[in-house]
Scaffold this motif. Structure first.
Motif, PDB file in Angstrom:
ATOM      1  N   TYR A  67       0.853  -1.179   0.000  1.00 48.01           N
ATOM      2  CA  TYR A  67       0.000   0.000   0.000  1.00 48.01           C
ATOM      3  C   TYR A  67       0.893   1.234   0.000  1.00 48.01           C
ATOM      4  O   TYR A  67       1.962   1.228   0.595  1.00 48.01           O
ATOM      5  CB  TYR A  67      -0.898   0.034   1.244  1.00 48.01           C
ATOM      6  N   GLN A  68       0.412   2.277  -0.627  1.00 51.37           N
ATOM      7  CA  GLN A  68       1.140   3.540  -0.674  1.00 51.37           C
ATOM      8  C   GLN A  68       0.233   4.606  -0.066  1.00 51.37           C
ATOM      9  O   GLN A  68      -0.957   4.651  -0.361  1.00 51.37           O
ATOM     10  CB  GLN A  68       1.462   3.859  -2.130  1.00 51.37           C
ATOM     11  N   ASP A  69       0.792   5.433   0.792  1.00 51.92           N
ATOM     12  CA  ASP A  69       0.019   6.482   1.434  1.00 51.92           C
ATOM     13  C   ASP A  69       0.918   7.694   1.638  1.00 51.92           C
ATOM     14  O   ASP A  69       2.129   7.626   1.408  1.00 51.92           O
ATOM     15  CB  ASP A  69      -0.534   5.988   2.773  1.00 51.92           C
ATOM     16  N   SER A  70       0.344   8.765   2.076  1.00 47.26           N
ATOM     17  CA  SER A  70       1.148   9.946   2.403  1.00 47.26           C
ATOM     18  C   SER A  70       0.411  10.757   3.452  1.00 47.26           C
ATOM     19  O   SER A  70      -0.803  10.672   3.588  1.00 47.26           O
ATOM     20  CB  SER A  70       1.418  10.796   1.162  1.00 47.26           C
ATOM     21  N   ASN A  71       1.206  11.511   4.207  1.00 42.94           N
ATOM     22  CA  ASN A  71       0.642  12.467   5.152  1.00 42.94           C
ATOM     23  C   ASN A  71       1.617  13.626   5.291  1.00 42.94           C
ATOM     24  O   ASN A  71       2.713  13.595   4.742  1.00 42.94           O
ATOM     25  CB  ASN A  71       0.284  11.810   6.496  1.00 42.94           C
ATOM     26  N   GLU A  72       1.214  14.627   6.045  1.00 44.16           N
ATOM     27  CA  GLU A  72       2.038  15.839   6.151  1.00 44.16           C
ATOM     28  C   GLU A  72       3.339  15.608   6.900  1.00 44.16           C
ATOM     29  O   GLU A  72       4.336  16.257   6.625  1.00 44.16           O
ATOM     30  CB  GLU A  72       1.233  16.944   6.840  1.00 44.16           C
ATOM     31  N   VAL A  73       3.329  14.680   7.837  1.00 43.89           N
ATOM     32  CA  VAL A  73       4.516  14.437   8.660  1.00 43.89           C
ATOM     33  C   VAL A  73       5.538  13.577   7.913  1.00 43.89           C
ATOM     34  O   VAL A  73       6.715  13.914   7.841  1.00 43.89           O
ATOM     35  CB  VAL A  73       4.129  13.769  10.000  1.00 43.89           C
ATOM     36  N   LEU A  74       5.090  12.461   7.361  1.00 43.36           N
ATOM     37  CA  LEU A  74       6.006  11.498   6.738  1.00 43.36           C
ATOM     38  C   LEU A  74       6.201  11.720   5.247  1.00 43.36           C
ATOM     39  O   LEU A  74       7.171  11.240   4.675  1.00 43.36           O
ATOM     40  CB  LEU A  74       5.488  10.074   6.951  1.00 43.36           C
ATOM     41  N   GLY A  75       5.271  12.392   4.605  1.00 40.69           N
ATOM     42  CA  GLY A  75       5.304  12.450   3.156  1.00 40.69           C
ATOM     43  C   GLY A  75       4.825  11.107   2.615  1.00 40.69           C
ATOM     44  O   GLY A  75       4.010  10.422   3.232  1.00 40.69           O
ATOM     45  N   LEU A  76       5.359  10.700   1.484  1.00 40.75           N
ATOM     46  CA  LEU A  76       4.993   9.423   0.877  1.00 40.75           C
ATOM     47  C   LEU A  76       5.620   8.281   1.669  1.00 40.75           C
ATOM     48  O   LEU A  76       6.802   8.325   2.002  1.00 40.75           O
ATOM     49  CB  LEU A  76       5.483   9.379  -0.577  1.00 40.75           C
ATOM     50  N   PHE A  77       4.831   7.242   1.986  1.00 40.56           N
ATOM     51  CA  PHE A  77       5.369   6.061   2.648  1.00 40.56           C
ATOM     52  C   PHE A  77       4.635   4.824   2.156  1.00 40.56           C
ATOM     53  O   PHE A  77       3.577   4.918   1.534  1.00 40.56           O
ATOM     54  CB  PHE A  77       5.301   6.183   4.182  1.00 40.56           C
ATOM     55  N   PHE A  78       5.236   3.668   2.419  1.00 41.36           N
ATOM     56  CA  PHE A  78       4.677   2.390   1.988  1.00 41.36           C
ATOM     57  C   PHE A  78       4.348   1.534   3.197  1.00 41.36           C
ATOM     58  O   PHE A  78       5.005   1.612   4.230  1.00 41.36           O
ATOM     59  CB  PHE A  78       5.672   1.631   1.103  1.00 41.36           C
ATOM     60  N   VAL A  79       3.338   0.696   3.021  1.00 38.34           N
ATOM     61  CA  VAL A  79       2.990  -0.308   4.017  1.00 38.34           C
ATOM     62  C   VAL A  79       3.071  -1.656   3.307  1.00 38.34           C
ATOM     63  O   VAL A  79       2.444  -1.853   2.268  1.00 38.34           O
ATOM     64  CB  VAL A  79       1.570  -0.089   4.579  1.00 38.34           C
ATOM     65  N   PHE A  80       3.886  -2.551   3.847  1.00 35.98           N
ATOM     66  CA  PHE A  80       4.012  -3.903   3.302  1.00 35.98           C
ATOM     67  C   PHE A  80       3.249  -4.859   4.215  1.00 35.98           C
ATOM     68  O   PHE A  80       3.591  -4.992   5.387  1.00 35.98           O
ATOM     69  CB  PHE A  80       5.479  -4.336   3.219  1.00 35.98           C
ATOM     70  N   GLU A  81       2.238  -5.488   3.670  1.00 35.17           N
ATOM     71  CA  GLU A  81       1.472  -6.484   4.423  1.00 35.17           C
ATOM     72  C   GLU A  81       1.988  -7.872   4.034  1.00 35.17           C
ATOM     73  O   GLU A  81       1.790  -8.334   2.910  1.00 35.17           O
ATOM     74  CB  GLU A  81      -0.013  -6.360   4.111  1.00 35.17           C
ATOM     75  N   VAL A  82       2.668  -8.513   4.966  1.00 39.64           N
ATOM     76  CA  VAL A  82       3.242  -9.832   4.723  1.00 39.64           C
ATOM     77  C   VAL A  82       2.143 -10.885   4.895  1.00 39.64           C
ATOM     78  O   VAL A  82       1.427 -10.889   5.889  1.00 39.64           O
ATOM     79  CB  VAL A  82       4.409 -10.110   5.701  1.00 39.64           C
ATOM     80  N   LYS A  83       2.015 -11.743   3.917  1.00 38.34           N
ATOM     81  CA  LYS A  83       1.004 -12.803   3.934  1.00 38.34           C
ATOM     82  C   LYS A  83       1.657 -14.122   4.353  1.00 38.34           C
ATOM     83  O   LYS A  83       2.853 -14.329   4.146  1.00 38.34           O
ATOM     84  CB  LYS A  83       0.382 -12.967   2.544  1.00 38.34           C
ATOM     85  N   PRO A  84       0.890 -15.037   4.922  1.00 39.03           N
ATOM     86  CA  PRO A  84       1.473 -16.309   5.353  1.00 39.03           C
ATOM     87  C   PRO A  84       1.900 -17.202   4.182  1.00 39.03           C
ATOM     88  O   PRO A  84       1.301 -17.166   3.114  1.00 39.03           O
ATOM     89  CB  PRO A  84       0.357 -16.977   6.156  1.00 39.03           C
ATOM     90  N   VAL A  85       2.934 -17.979   4.430  1.00 40.19           N
ATOM     91  CA  VAL A  85       3.388 -19.002   3.482  1.00 40.19           C
ATOM     92  C   VAL A  85       2.356 -20.128   3.513  1.00 40.19           C
ATOM     93  O   VAL A  85       1.947 -20.573   4.586  1.00 40.19           O
ATOM     94  CB  VAL A  85       4.781 -19.537   3.891  1.00 40.19           C
TER      95      VAL A  85
END
Length: 145
Positions: free
Chosen positions: A92-110
């Protein structure tokens, strides 16, 4: 076009997995022929760099992934795409005023061995890799562990 263009971009990982020895075996014997060692390395690295729910100071940067894996941003992005292709990762890609652009990686189970081979796409891809003669042997080895 690469999703990652700035090594200082921040990220955090959701749902890190406590991988068992058996899951690592499945990852290396079944997934790695499909996605390659770089993608497996990224998967393991994201797990290790994860925090439960990070505060601003706990966000990591893509530089940390580069240092851990010795991969360029382009190689990291290619590995990410392969992980998403086999449903081991969601980005996921998101942004806010504090961090700017950032990514969220959701790890799925093997997946378990049986779940892996019951998934048409994964089992078909493995067969396409000319592993038809090796699959019964791999199944026996993994299931015996």
């Amino acid at each position: 076009m690469t999703l990652f263009n700035n090594p200082r971009q921040q990220f955090y990982t959701l749902f890190p997995q406590q991988l068992t020895a058996h899951e690592i075996e499945v990852l290396t014997l079944l997934y790695q022929p499909l996605i390659g060692a770089k993608s497996v390395s990224l998967f393991l690295t994201l797990n290790q760099l994860a925090d439960k729910m990070p505060t601003r100071s706990q966000y990591k940067t893509l530089i940390q992934i580069q240092e851990q894996t010795d991969l360029s941003l382009n190689e990291i992005d290619q590995a990410r795409q392969k992980l998403e292709g086999v449903s081991l990762l969601k980005t996921y890609q998101d942004s806010n005023e504090v961090l700017g652009l950032f990514f969220v990686f959701e790890v799925k189970p093997v997946l378990s061995v049986s779940e892996f081979f019951q998934t048409f796409l994964l089992s078909s891809l493995l067969l396409e890799k000319n592993w038809r003669s090796s699959i019964p042997k791999i199944k026996r080895e993994i299931c015996a562990a």
